[in-house]
Design an enzyme around this catalytic site. Sequence first.
Site, PDB file in Angstrom:
ATOM      1  N   THR A  55       0.857  -1.187   0.000  1.00 36.70           N
ATOM      2  CA  THR A  55       0.000   0.000   0.000  1.00 36.70           C
ATOM      3  C   THR A  55       0.891   1.235   0.000  1.00 36.70           C
ATOM      4  O   THR A  55       2.120   1.124  -0.003  1.00 36.70           O
ATOM      5  CB  THR A  55      -0.912   0.028   1.243  1.00 36.70           C
ATOM      6  OG1 THR A  55      -0.127   0.402   2.392  1.00 36.70           O
ATOM      7  CG2 THR A  55      -1.562  -1.325   1.492  1.00 36.70           C
ATOM      8  N   CYS A  56       0.252   2.408   0.080  1.00 42.37           N
ATOM      9  CA  CYS A  56       1.049   3.636   0.066  1.00 42.37           C
ATOM     10  C   CYS A  56       1.855   3.804   1.349  1.00 42.37           C
ATOM     11  O   CYS A  56       2.812   4.572   1.382  1.00 42.37           O
ATOM     12  CB  CYS A  56       0.162   4.853  -0.157  1.00 42.37           C
ATOM     13  SG  CYS A  56      -1.085   5.100   1.129  1.00 42.37           S
ATOM     14  N   ASN A  57       1.474   3.101   2.393  1.00 38.99           N
ATOM     15  CA  ASN A  57       2.164   3.257   3.673  1.00 38.99           C
ATOM     16  C   ASN A  57       2.977   2.048   4.104  1.00 38.99           C
ATOM     17  O   ASN A  57       3.698   2.122   5.099  1.00 38.99           O
ATOM     18  CB  ASN A  57       1.146   3.575   4.782  1.00 38.99           C
ATOM     19  CG  ASN A  57       0.524   4.931   4.601  1.00 38.99           C
ATOM     20  OD1 ASN A  57       1.201   5.881   4.238  1.00 38.99           O
ATOM     21  ND2 ASN A  57      -0.768   5.026   4.825  1.00 38.99           N
ATOM     22  N   ARG A  58       2.873   0.943   3.391  1.00 38.74           N
ATOM     23  CA  ARG A  58       3.581  -0.254   3.850  1.00 38.74           C
ATOM     24  C   ARG A  58       3.759  -1.276   2.723  1.00 38.74           C
ATOM     25  O   ARG A  58       2.943  -1.365   1.803  1.00 38.74           O
ATOM     26  CB  ARG A  58       2.827  -0.916   5.002  1.00 38.74           C
ATOM     27  CG  ARG A  58       1.491  -1.530   4.646  1.00 38.74           C
ATOM     28  CD  ARG A  58       0.762  -2.082   5.877  1.00 38.74           C
ATOM     29  NE  ARG A  58       0.355  -1.009   6.770  1.00 38.74           N
ATOM     30  CZ  ARG A  58       0.882  -0.826   7.997  1.00 38.74           C
ATOM     31  NH1 ARG A  58       1.797  -1.657   8.452  1.00 38.74           N
ATOM     32  NH2 ARG A  58       0.479   0.179   8.741  1.00 38.74           N
ATOM     33  N   GLU A 120      -8.536   4.347  10.585  1.00 40.20           N
ATOM     34  CA  GLU A 120      -8.934   4.445   9.172  1.00 40.20           C
ATOM     35  C   GLU A 120      -9.416   3.081   8.689  1.00 40.20           C
ATOM     36  O   GLU A 120      -9.009   2.040   9.181  1.00 40.20           O
ATOM     37  CB  GLU A 120      -7.764   4.969   8.327  1.00 40.20           C
ATOM     38  CG  GLU A 120      -6.519   4.093   8.333  1.00 40.20           C
ATOM     39  CD  GLU A 120      -6.465   3.114   7.185  1.00 40.20           C
ATOM     40  OE1 GLU A 120      -7.371   3.124   6.344  1.00 40.20           O
ATOM     41  OE2 GLU A 120      -5.518   2.321   7.154  1.00 40.20           O
ATOM     42  N   THR A 121     -10.291   3.108   7.715  1.00 35.92           N
ATOM     43  CA  THR A 121     -10.959   1.883   7.287  1.00 35.92           C
ATOM     44  C   THR A 121     -10.427   1.307   5.979  1.00 35.92           C
ATOM     45  O   THR A 121     -10.795   0.198   5.603  1.00 35.92           O
ATOM     46  CB  THR A 121     -12.465   2.147   7.134  1.00 35.92           C
ATOM     47  OG1 THR A 121     -12.659   3.247   6.223  1.00 35.92           O
ATOM     48  CG2 THR A 121     -13.086   2.517   8.478  1.00 35.92           C
ATOM     49  N   GLY A 199      -8.755   5.934  -9.169  1.00 36.59           N
ATOM     50  CA  GLY A 199      -8.761   4.653  -8.468  1.00 36.59           C
ATOM     51  C   GLY A 199      -9.397   4.784  -7.101  1.00 36.59           C
ATOM     52  O   GLY A 199     -10.142   5.734  -6.818  1.00 36.59           O
ATOM     53  N   GLU A 200      -9.088   3.838  -6.213  1.00 34.28           N
ATOM     54  CA  GLU A 200      -9.707   3.819  -4.887  1.00 34.28           C
ATOM     55  C   GLU A 200      -9.385   5.090  -4.096  1.00 34.28           C
ATOM     56  O   GLU A 200     -10.277   5.717  -3.515  1.00 34.28           O
ATOM     57  CB  GLU A 200      -9.236   2.587  -4.108  1.00 34.28           C
ATOM     58  CG  GLU A 200      -9.872   2.449  -2.735  1.00 34.28           C
ATOM     59  CD  GLU A 200      -9.399   1.221  -1.989  1.00 34.28           C
ATOM     60  OE1 GLU A 200      -9.935   0.949  -0.904  1.00 34.28           O
ATOM     61  OE2 GLU A 200      -8.479   0.534  -2.489  1.00 34.28           O
TER      62      GLU A 200
END
Length: 443
Positions: A55-58, A120-121, A199-200
């Site tokens: 993901t953008c964070n991990r 956050e979801t 995108g999402e």
Amino acid sequence: MEQTAQYLAISFSHKNTQIATREKLAFASNESIKEFLQTLKNQNPDILEILLLSTCNRVEIYIYTHNAESITDKVTTALAALKDLSDSYLREIADVYIQEGAVHHVFCVASSLDSIVVGETQIAGQLKSAYKFCFDNGFCGKGLTRLVHFAFRCAAQVRNATQISQNAVSVASVAVKKASAILENDAIKDKIAVVIGAGEMGALLSKHLLVCGYRILLLNRNKTHAQTLAQTLNAQTPNSVEVRNFSELSTLINQYPLLLVATAAPSHIVLDSMIEPSDFKRFWFDLSVPRNIQPPSMEGITLFSVDDLEQVMHENLANRKRNTTKAYEIIGIYTLEFFKWLSSLGVEPVIKKLRDMAKDASLRELDRAIKKGFLPKEYKENVAKILHNAFNIFLHQPTINIKKLSDKEEADPIIEAIKGVFGIDDEAILINRYKCEYDTILN
């Protein structure tokens, strides 16, 4: 579960890895993930199952393996070679968790306690997507399915028992909130935002912008995707989203103060060479990893990346300290319950319990028959032998069948169903679908 197998989690996240390194570690497509995981499995027979979350964070890798310590080194070596990074550097910064630690970490990730913005979801959907992809491509089996299934049960309990996700926030919502505060402070009245990406993350950004009263100029390389998103958003907030041609990018970034970018592009799409002087301040938010905005050399532009939202995490933790404490308690309990559950999944305890239940029922009925005079007391021993042989014969074939299916992927739901039907365990955790209900991924 094989006795020697262990859970392993290798984590590179916003907590231990700078964004520049996370950019290099990120996987641009599912095909690149598939190729990497297949190579790892082919070269390392000790990897029984593997799942990669990017993901953008991990970027995290969850593994079910016979040899966690040696596999850790092999994975970091392979990742370093693939991403052209220093092997020793990756080993130094990686957070590595084994067995109980790995399970606890995955539960924290699924429950969003490990996110930049606690509560956050978005992470739940990302983890489900990663699991679905790895399961469908044969990288996940019974071991990781059990882990992921339980992780979502834990996350649901955290949400239900705390207010950690009340007024749920995401990186997208935090970015919009920060942008709104900045524009309000700078007395910028025209609430127009240029959004790149359909995108999402782009959809989340757009939804939060609309709630805050913005009009959106939406760009995407695939214009059809942008039009589809715009149609959905305009159905809820009419005439609020206008799709523009991607070729207008260089013009729009010089016309409006607010730009938010969230795409899966592997490199910069907003280039420094596109920037022209303006008589107003500009505020740009790059929520992509790898980053999509080349750091501007011109003054008057403030650029925010996902790591610049780190302060929000600390504020979020402070505001929700009571809830996070409760959440960690729940995760600790679920970690213990997970291993307790695993130990209950063996077929031998189930078979023994079934035999004990049959024996107890037979002897109770025998005693009742003697007490009521249906049977002379001196016949008790012989009749007990007959009953014992009868229920042994009756349970013989079911016992063989249960033992045969114990190593199959569908064993868990069948064993749990048997336990539920016979009331063997009143706390049975029934897996209704082996695939961890990933068909609900878009919910």
